[in-house]
Scaffold this active site. Sequence first.
Site, short mmCIF file in Angstrom:
data_model
loop_
_atom_site.label_atom_id
_atom_site.label_comp_id
_atom_site.label_asym_id
_atom_site.label_seq_id
_atom_site.Cartn_x
_atom_site.Cartn_y
_atom_site.Cartn_z
N LEU A 293 120.93 73.29 -40.33
CA LEU A 293 121.44 71.92 -40.19
C LEU A 293 122.81 71.75 -40.82
O LEU A 293 123.58 70.87 -40.43
CB LEU A 293 120.45 70.93 -40.80
CG LEU A 293 119.07 70.88 -40.12
CD1 LEU A 293 118.20 69.82 -40.76
CD2 LEU A 293 119.21 70.61 -38.62
N ASP B 194 79.02 80.72 -8.06
CA ASP B 194 79.89 81.89 -8.24
C ASP B 194 79.29 82.74 -9.36
O ASP B 194 78.53 82.24 -10.19
CB ASP B 194 81.31 81.38 -8.58
CG ASP B 194 82.19 82.50 -9.07
OD1 ASP B 194 82.29 83.52 -8.38
OD2 ASP B 194 82.79 82.35 -10.16
O1 LIG Z 1 110.69 73.74 -49.36
P1 LIG Z 1 111.48 74.92 -49.77
O2 LIG Z 1 110.65 76.14 -49.99
O3 LIG Z 1 112.37 74.61 -50.94
O4 LIG Z 1 112.49 75.31 -48.60
C1 LIG Z 1 113.28 74.35 -47.94
C2 LIG Z 1 112.96 74.30 -46.47
O5 LIG Z 1 113.43 75.52 -45.88
C3 LIG Z 1 113.10 75.77 -44.53
O6 LIG Z 1 113.93 75.00 -43.66
C4 LIG Z 1 113.89 75.20 -42.27
O7 LIG Z 1 114.01 73.97 -41.61
C5 LIG Z 1 115.27 73.55 -41.20
C6 LIG Z 1 115.11 72.28 -40.38
O8 LIG Z 1 114.34 72.50 -39.24
C7 LIG Z 1 115.99 74.61 -40.40
O9 LIG Z 1 117.30 74.17 -40.06
C8 LIG Z 1 116.09 75.89 -41.22
O10 LIG Z 1 116.66 76.91 -40.42
C9 LIG Z 1 114.72 76.31 -41.71
O11 LIG Z 1 114.89 77.41 -42.60
C10 LIG Z 1 111.62 75.58 -44.32
O12 LIG Z 1 111.30 75.76 -42.97
C11 LIG Z 1 111.11 74.25 -44.83
O13 LIG Z 1 109.71 74.19 -44.69
C12 LIG Z 1 111.47 74.14 -46.29
O14 LIG Z 1 111.08 72.88 -46.79
O1 LIG Z 2 122.84 70.62 -52.63
C1 LIG Z 2 122.37 70.49 -51.49
C2 LIG Z 2 122.66 71.39 -50.46
C3 LIG Z 2 122.12 71.20 -49.21
N1 LIG Z 2 121.33 70.14 -48.97
C4 LIG Z 2 120.74 69.91 -47.62
O2 LIG Z 2 119.82 70.94 -47.35
C5 LIG Z 2 119.71 71.08 -45.95
C6 LIG Z 2 119.72 72.55 -45.57
O3 LIG Z 2 119.16 72.66 -44.30
P1 LIG Z 2 119.34 73.93 -43.38
O4 LIG Z 2 118.70 73.62 -42.11
O5 LIG Z 2 120.77 74.30 -43.27
O6 LIG Z 2 118.60 75.12 -44.14
P2 LIG Z 2 117.19 75.23 -44.93
O7 LIG Z 2 117.53 75.12 -46.38
O8 LIG Z 2 116.32 74.15 -44.47
O9 LIG Z 2 116.69 76.59 -44.61
C7 LIG Z 2 120.86 70.31 -45.32
O10 LIG Z 2 120.36 69.14 -44.72
C8 LIG Z 2 121.74 70.00 -46.50
O11 LIG Z 2 122.43 68.77 -46.38
C9 LIG Z 2 121.03 69.25 -49.96
O12 LIG Z 2 120.29 68.29 -49.74
N2 LIG Z 2 121.57 69.44 -51.20
#
Ligand SMILES: O=P(O)(O)OC[C@H]1O[C@H](O[C@H]2O[C@H](CO)[C@@H](O)[C@H](O)[C@H]2O)[C@H](O)[C@@H](O)[C@@H]1O
Ligand SMILES: O=c1ccn([C@@H]2O[C@H](COP(=O)(O)OP(=O)(O)O)[C@@H](O)[C@H]2O)c(=O)[nH]1
Length: 735
Positions: free
Chosen positions: A387, A509
């Site tokens: 994102l 059948d």
């Molecule tokens: O909850 P955490 O273990 O701290 O991890 C944070 C989240 O990471 C993952 O995010 C995924 O979801 C995003 C939105 O769909 C997507 O953009 C990203 O590529 C994914 O890695 C994980 O799937 C979440 O469950 C976690 O909460």
């Molecule tokens: O200090 C931070 C850095 C990142 N983000 C947010 O964390 C999300 C990261 O989402 P992404 O899908 O890129 O990766 P994920 O961490 O879910 O694998 C984004 O919405 C960022 O705006 C945040 O809340 N605080």
Amino acid sequence: MSKTIIISNRLPLQLKIHDNTIETVPSVGGLATGMKSVHSQSDSLWIGWSGLTEEEFNLDLKTQVNAALKKHQCVGVPLTEDDIEGFYYGFSNNTLWPLFHYFMEYTEFEKSTWETYKMVNQKFADVVLQHIEDGDTVWVHDYQLLLLPDLIRKKKPDTSIGFFLHIPFPSYEVFRTIPCREDLLKGMLGADLIGFHTYDYERHFLSAVQRILGHEINFNNIHLDNRMVKVDSFPMGIDYDKFHNAAKTHDQKSNKEQTEIQQEINKHLKEGSNQAKLILSIDRLDYTKGIANRLRAFEYFLDKYPQFKGKARLVMLAVPSRANVPQYQKLKNEIDQLVGRINGKFAEVSWTPIWYFYRSMPFENLIDLYTSSEVALLTPIRDGMNLVAKEYIASRVDKKGVLILSEMTGASNEMGEALIINPNNFEEIADTLKFALEMPEEEQIKRNNALQKRLKRYNVEKWASDFFEALEATKNDTKKYILKKINSTLREEIANKYKASSKKILFLDYDGTMVPFEKLPENAKPTQRVFDTLDTLHQQPDTKVIIITGRDRDTIQKWFGHKDYTLITEHGAWLKENGKDWELMERVDNKWFESICPILESFTDRTPGSLVEEKRYSLAWHFRNVDPDLGKKRSTELKTTIQQLIANHNLEILEGDKVLEIKVSGVSKGKSASKMLLDTTYDFIFAIGDDWTDEHMFKELPREAHTVKVGIKKTVAQYYVDDIDQVYQLLSAFK
Ligand SMILES: O=P(O)(O)OC[C@H]1O[C@H](O[C@H]2O[C@H](CO)[C@@H](O)[C@H](O)[C@H]2O)[C@H](O)[C@@H](O)[C@@H]1O
Ligand SMILES: O=c1ccn([C@@H]2O[C@H](COP(=O)(O)OP(=O)(O)O)[C@@H](O)[C@H]2O)c(=O)[nH]1
């Protein structure tokens, strides 16, 4: 009033204890930030983990905890330290996360963490069941809760359940390596609709379901015995307006109103004599995000293009994540060392190449970074969506800025105007960085215009509403099926009509209706249950029982020849009744075998698992035991190959369940069933069958006939039953 229940491991807020009071901080990560926008705009309840373990707070604080959650329409799932260790750090992030991101060498499978994972999924289910009311819609999120849809379905079978996976679903070859693969798939299949970010993840999932569980798949519908599950891709969007408007206000801020970070950025990077362009990266500190590769590629870039020394700087925000998992600790050390080494190698008095922050930042600071950086460099090795890429573009009010994005992210599928790179190709990353830093403004604006339009249109709200609409549609399809399904009332109604009639005929059948399919057709022998049921029906007054099958005459003779039931075989070629000998129902021959048989055999030789069945007047090519994709492909190829021969010999191809049958044209179960009605008038006609060949019978029998399809598939039959057990339930009502 019905409500939506969102369920994810992490709630949108995390609780912390400070001076014996409860504080809330927003959760980091795409799932929480994205779904938060959906939650705030709807009347929903969010169930998840609060961030505090049961050991961390006492009874006095419990009221505060509940109140803090309630204020945000959230409900906590009580989890202990051991739960978090086994479920979150263990099975979720030390097994599923690396496996689903293709890091097989990091994937550890431990029975104890799997047990905890199951137990914690049950704990989530228990909390959901306490809050769910009839008519509610449930939306389960992500890999931590793969078992939850089925756990809810078991207790609340009529609930509308959606599931969304935020990370990649790996290819079958990778997924198959996990011992509990069947349980995971079955857990997910408790949902009515399963969503993924991309079509690739969707097709990997469908392939795993087909190969591991053997379910029939029609386009993107999975046929279970009693339900249909729809699978589709919904690329998650962001709250475009939130980022865009915040960036707008940011640009209008006076110096005094600016955040500390912004003032620092201005002082050191934008206003001094030594102005450097900013290259931004933001991610959780995770090995999937390709942070180490990015640093090495940046080093390579400075070596290859030394003219950028002092002119470009990497601003890297790495958010602490899952620090109890050993791989994450190792990565942290590696990154620290790399940053130190690269800064040491290139730093000048007035310029350090990398600004590295290891912490999370509040929203306003993210906006500072997004709006101040000329380039965003996002290089994940694998990433479900990403994102940050979308947020960076949405925040560029001036439409300037260049996004460099890894092709391994889900987001790259929709963001074609970005500069797409392979995260393992340093040469390409270095050249692309140079290209980005030198890109003319008009080109930046042109690319961002297109990207922004799409992000604005397909925002997180649209993403969620598309998902809900699809869920609703799936539910309506299921309702149509439920209306035609034989329940106890309908069963009694049909049985009463049977009992009240004076002349009855039953067409039954065999394979898939009376007995389940076996790997080898000869193994699907009649069981005692088959004989008991048929004998009982046969002994009823004025009842004609007919087994009507595609099976060959000799096998049916061997299995049923000693009984008095009427037998129709080979789709209506042969008839045996009233203890007489077999007679042909149609004029057929098998002289054509010699031209078709060699072709079928050559297909069998190069299609492992397939086999040819030779009947008296037809040939069947079975591909039940063939790899499903190969089987489909070869059966299409076979149809094309024999097309001309079929026409020359006046033959036709019948497509059964994983079988192609070649037979003389005009012979069908429909035709033979109709012939059985010619000499006698029946006031109760009944036909039951499971596959495509039975459709002929359903179509050609008179309108007043009771026709029943086994399994939820497309049909012209009037009614459905779920499975073979229900066939027997229905037949035993006829006495
Ligand atoms: O909850 P955490 O273990 O701290 O991890 C944070 C989240 O990471 C993952 O995010 C995924 O979801 C995003 C939105 O769909 C997507 O953009 C990203 O590529 C994914 O890695 C994980 O799937 C979440 O469950 C976690 O909460
Ligand atoms: O200090 C931070 C850095 C990142 N983000 C947010 O964390 C999300 C990261 O989402 P992404 O899908 O890129 O990766 P994920 O961490 O879910 O694998 C984004 O919405 C960022 O705006 C945040 O809340 N605080």
